[in-house]
Write an enzyme that holds these catalytic residues in place. Structure first.
Site, PDB file in Angstrom:
ATOM      1  N   HIS A   1      14.546  66.842  55.646  1.00 15.36           N
ATOM      2  CA  HIS A   1      14.097  66.339  56.950  1.00 15.36           C
ATOM      3  C   HIS A   1      12.568  66.382  57.010  1.00 15.36           C
ATOM      4  O   HIS A   1      11.981  66.610  58.055  1.00 15.36           O
ATOM      5  CB  HIS A   1      14.722  67.231  58.040  1.00 15.36           C
ATOM      6  CG  HIS A   1      14.623  66.715  59.438  1.00 15.36           C
ATOM      7  ND1 HIS A   1      14.697  65.390  59.776  1.00 15.36           N
ATOM      8  CD2 HIS A   1      14.462  67.381  60.622  1.00 15.36           C
ATOM      9  CE1 HIS A   1      14.604  65.265  61.097  1.00 15.36           C
ATOM     10  NE2 HIS A   1      14.439  66.455  61.626  1.00 15.36           N
TER      11      HIS A   1
ATOM     12  N   HIS B   1      13.427  71.838  65.668  1.00 17.57           N
ATOM     13  CA  HIS B   1      13.107  70.765  66.615  1.00 17.57           C
ATOM     14  C   HIS B   1      13.729  71.106  67.974  1.00 17.57           C
ATOM     15  O   HIS B   1      14.832  71.655  68.042  1.00 17.57           O
ATOM     16  CB  HIS B   1      13.687  69.425  66.121  1.00 17.57           C
ATOM     17  CG  HIS B   1      12.693  68.562  65.406  1.00 17.57           C
ATOM     18  ND1 HIS B   1      13.060  67.740  64.369  1.00 17.57           N
ATOM     19  CD2 HIS B   1      11.354  68.364  65.586  1.00 17.57           C
ATOM     20  CE1 HIS B   1      11.988  67.075  63.935  1.00 17.57           C
ATOM     21  NE2 HIS B   1      10.940  67.451  64.661  1.00 17.57           N
TER      22      HIS B   1
ATOM     23  N   HIS C   1      17.291  73.724  62.118  1.00 18.48           N
ATOM     24  CA  HIS C   1      15.830  73.658  62.067  1.00 18.48           C
ATOM     25  C   HIS C   1      15.360  73.839  63.505  1.00 18.48           C
ATOM     26  O   HIS C   1      16.181  74.057  64.397  1.00 18.48           O
ATOM     27  CB  HIS C   1      15.345  72.346  61.431  1.00 18.48           C
ATOM     28  CG  HIS C   1      15.697  71.095  62.179  1.00 18.48           C
ATOM     29  ND1 HIS C   1      17.001  70.715  62.429  1.00 18.48           N
ATOM     30  CD2 HIS C   1      14.922  70.131  62.765  1.00 18.48           C
ATOM     31  CE1 HIS C   1      17.012  69.572  63.087  1.00 18.48           C
ATOM     32  NE2 HIS C   1      15.765  69.205  63.328  1.00 18.48           N
TER      33      HIS C   1
ATOM     34  N   ASP D   1      15.282  69.453  70.170  1.00 26.71           N
ATOM     35  CA  ASP D   1      16.617  68.929  70.499  1.00 26.71           C
ATOM     36  C   ASP D   1      17.733  69.714  69.814  1.00 26.71           C
ATOM     37  O   ASP D   1      18.920  69.398  69.991  1.00 26.71           O
ATOM     38  CB  ASP D   1      16.734  67.431  70.171  1.00 26.71           C
ATOM     39  CG  ASP D   1      16.451  67.098  68.718  1.00 26.71           C
ATOM     40  OD1 ASP D   1      15.437  67.581  68.186  1.00 26.71           O
ATOM     41  OD2 ASP D   1      17.246  66.360  68.102  1.00 26.71           O
ATOM     42  N   HIS D   2      17.343  70.789  69.065  1.00 29.27           N
ATOM     43  CA  HIS D   2      18.356  71.635  68.411  1.00 29.27           C
ATOM     44  C   HIS D   2      18.344  73.084  68.925  1.00 29.27           C
ATOM     45  O   HIS D   2      19.268  73.831  68.645  1.00 29.27           O
ATOM     46  CB  HIS D   2      18.154  71.615  66.889  1.00 29.27           C
ATOM     47  CG  HIS D   2      18.385  70.257  66.300  1.00 29.27           C
ATOM     48  ND1 HIS D   2      19.500  69.942  65.556  1.00 29.27           N
ATOM     49  CD2 HIS D   2      17.667  69.112  66.414  1.00 29.27           C
ATOM     50  CE1 HIS D   2      19.445  68.660  65.209  1.00 29.27           C
ATOM     51  NE2 HIS D   2      18.336  68.141  65.723  1.00 29.27           N
TER      52      HIS D   2
ATOM     53  N   HIS E   1      24.533  63.080  66.532  1.00 30.15           N
ATOM     54  CA  HIS E   1      23.072  62.957  66.670  1.00 30.15           C
ATOM     55  C   HIS E   1      22.717  61.470  66.632  1.00 30.15           C
ATOM     56  O   HIS E   1      21.891  61.022  65.841  1.00 30.15           O
ATOM     57  CB  HIS E   1      22.399  63.722  65.514  1.00 30.15           C
ATOM     58  CG  HIS E   1      20.942  63.999  65.727  1.00 30.15           C
ATOM     59  ND1 HIS E   1      19.969  63.052  65.547  1.00 30.15           N
ATOM     60  CD2 HIS E   1      20.276  65.108  66.102  1.00 30.15           C
ATOM     61  CE1 HIS E   1      18.769  63.579  65.779  1.00 30.15           C
ATOM     62  NE2 HIS E   1      18.943  64.838  66.133  1.00 30.15           N
TER      63      HIS E   1
ATOM     64  N   ASP F   1      19.755  67.716  60.621  1.00 28.55           N
ATOM     65  CA  ASP F   1      18.965  66.482  60.554  1.00 28.55           C
ATOM     66  C   ASP F   1      18.483  66.286  59.121  1.00 28.55           C
ATOM     67  O   ASP F   1      17.887  67.188  58.531  1.00 28.55           O
ATOM     68  CB  ASP F   1      17.746  66.580  61.475  1.00 28.55           C
ATOM     69  CG  ASP F   1      18.093  66.361  62.933  1.00 28.55           C
ATOM     70  OD1 ASP F   1      19.295  66.297  63.243  1.00 28.55           O
ATOM     71  OD2 ASP F   1      17.164  66.252  63.755  1.00 28.55           O
TER      72      ASP F   1
END
Ligand SMILES: [Zn+2]
Ligand SMILES: [Zn+2]
Length: 341
Positions: free
Chosen positions: A202, A105, A103, A107-108, A300, A225
């Site tokens: 998510h 976000h 996805h 942090d990915h 994570h 996530d």
């Protein structure tokens, strides 16, 4: 005295020459560390290249899992700092063949530009495929535009013979998914490695997906996530390795409560908001049990459990649920699955 001075100078020359030789040996040793042989291995290998979250942590990069099989090096997500961990794991970065996004976000996806650029510098000569759910092409286009000047500088500096322009351009593949909450799609099936994408939950982030890798009778699933997800349980059935995200709700509730007590209302709200759309370690254990996987690896990790006490608190509630092996992931951990006859 002159002979003493000469001796001192000679000693210094010998010492410097010796240092040079030691330095050369150290450089050669570092350069030889890259594990090119892993590409010839019959195994399915997984390396954790980012077990962290948006919470700053010196020992954990943002989300990233490397999968190596059938002569291919694939990264699932490329969170901030993860490229450095890929490099430190001595993976053959010039062989990076695909990036799979779960996805969008930050942090990915934060190190997408680094992964494309550094693998190109390392010698990747073909365009890099980036797969993900619908929306991937928009993310890839944004990074490509941001790195336009950098690509030009490097070609001018080293020459196109060494830095082929085509290899600098990532190629996005939006993989269509049905609306069914358990929808799945085969991303590719190459050199014996089959990669399947499936929906996870998510929300409000949509779409969000996980991936399953099947190779030589072995299988690995990366959750992305998600809350506890029935689709994940369905698609992880019988997997050898389940790399599952985890957030410890009791610890985050305390973080939120302490922050509120200190008058940090914004932080208290943010910490509280994270609890609803991730999986608790206990729920991850029930997913592993219900999917009948062999080995559960938590990643994570929110908040990051980096000492004995926090590791105990993090895994509280997991006992007695899942009878297989459980590992609290750390950056650089490696798992090797030999082919099953
Ligand atoms: Zn997320
Ligand atoms: Zn995340």
């Amino acid at each position: 005295m002159p002979s003493r001075a000469l001796l001192a100078v000679l000693t210094l020359v010998v010492a410097v020459a010796g240092c040079d030789r030691i330095g050369d040996w150290m450089i050669a040793r570092t350069l030889r560390r890259v594990d090119h042989a892993i590409l010839e291995s019959p195994d399915l290998t997984v390396v954790l290249c980012g077990t962290g979250s948006p919470i700053a942590d010196r020992t954990r990069a943002g989300a990233c899992t490397a999968v190596i099989a059938g002569g291919q090096l694939i990264l699932v997500d490329v969170g901030p700092g993860s490229w450095e961990t890929v490099d430190l794991a001595n993976l053959p970065t010039e062989a990076l063949s695909a990036i799979l996004l779960t996805h969008f976000h930050s942090d990915h996806i934060g190190d997408l530009g680094e992964a494309v650029t550094q693998s190109w510098i390392a010698g990747r000569s073909r365009p890099l495929d980036v797969y993900g759910p619908p929306g991937t092409s928009e993310v890839v286009t944004g990074f490509r535009l941001a790195y336009t000047a950098d690509v030009g500088y490097r070609i001018l500096h080293h020459g196109e013979q060494y830095m082929p322009r085509a290899a600098a351009i990532p190629v996005a593949h939006d993989v269509p998914l049905g609306d069914d909450p358990a929808a799945s799609a085969v991303v590719f099936d190459r050199n014996g490695l089959k990669v399947t994408m499936f929906r996870v939950d998510h929300r409000p982030v949509e779409p969000a997906v996980g991936y399953r890798f099947d190779y030589a009778g072995r299988s690995v699933v990366v959750s992305g996530d998600t809350k506890r997800s029935a689709s994940l349980i369905q698609h992880a059935q019988g997997a050898d390795l389940l790399i599952h995200e985890a957030l410890q709700p009791a610890m985050m509730a305390r973080v939120s409560g302490v922050a509120r007590g200190l008058g940090r209302d914004r932080l208290a709200k943010m910490a509280g908001d994270t609890i609803g759309y991730h999986t608790s370690p206990a729920d991850a254990a029930t997913v592993a049990r219900d999917a009948r996987v062999h080995h559960l690896v938590l990643t994570h990790l929110v908040p990051p459990p980096n000492n004995f006490l926090t590791r105990r608190l993090f895994t509280r509630g997991m006992g007695g649920i899942f009878s297989g092996e459980t590992t609290l992931g750390e950056d650089g951990m490696r798992f090797t699955l030999a082919p099953k006859s």
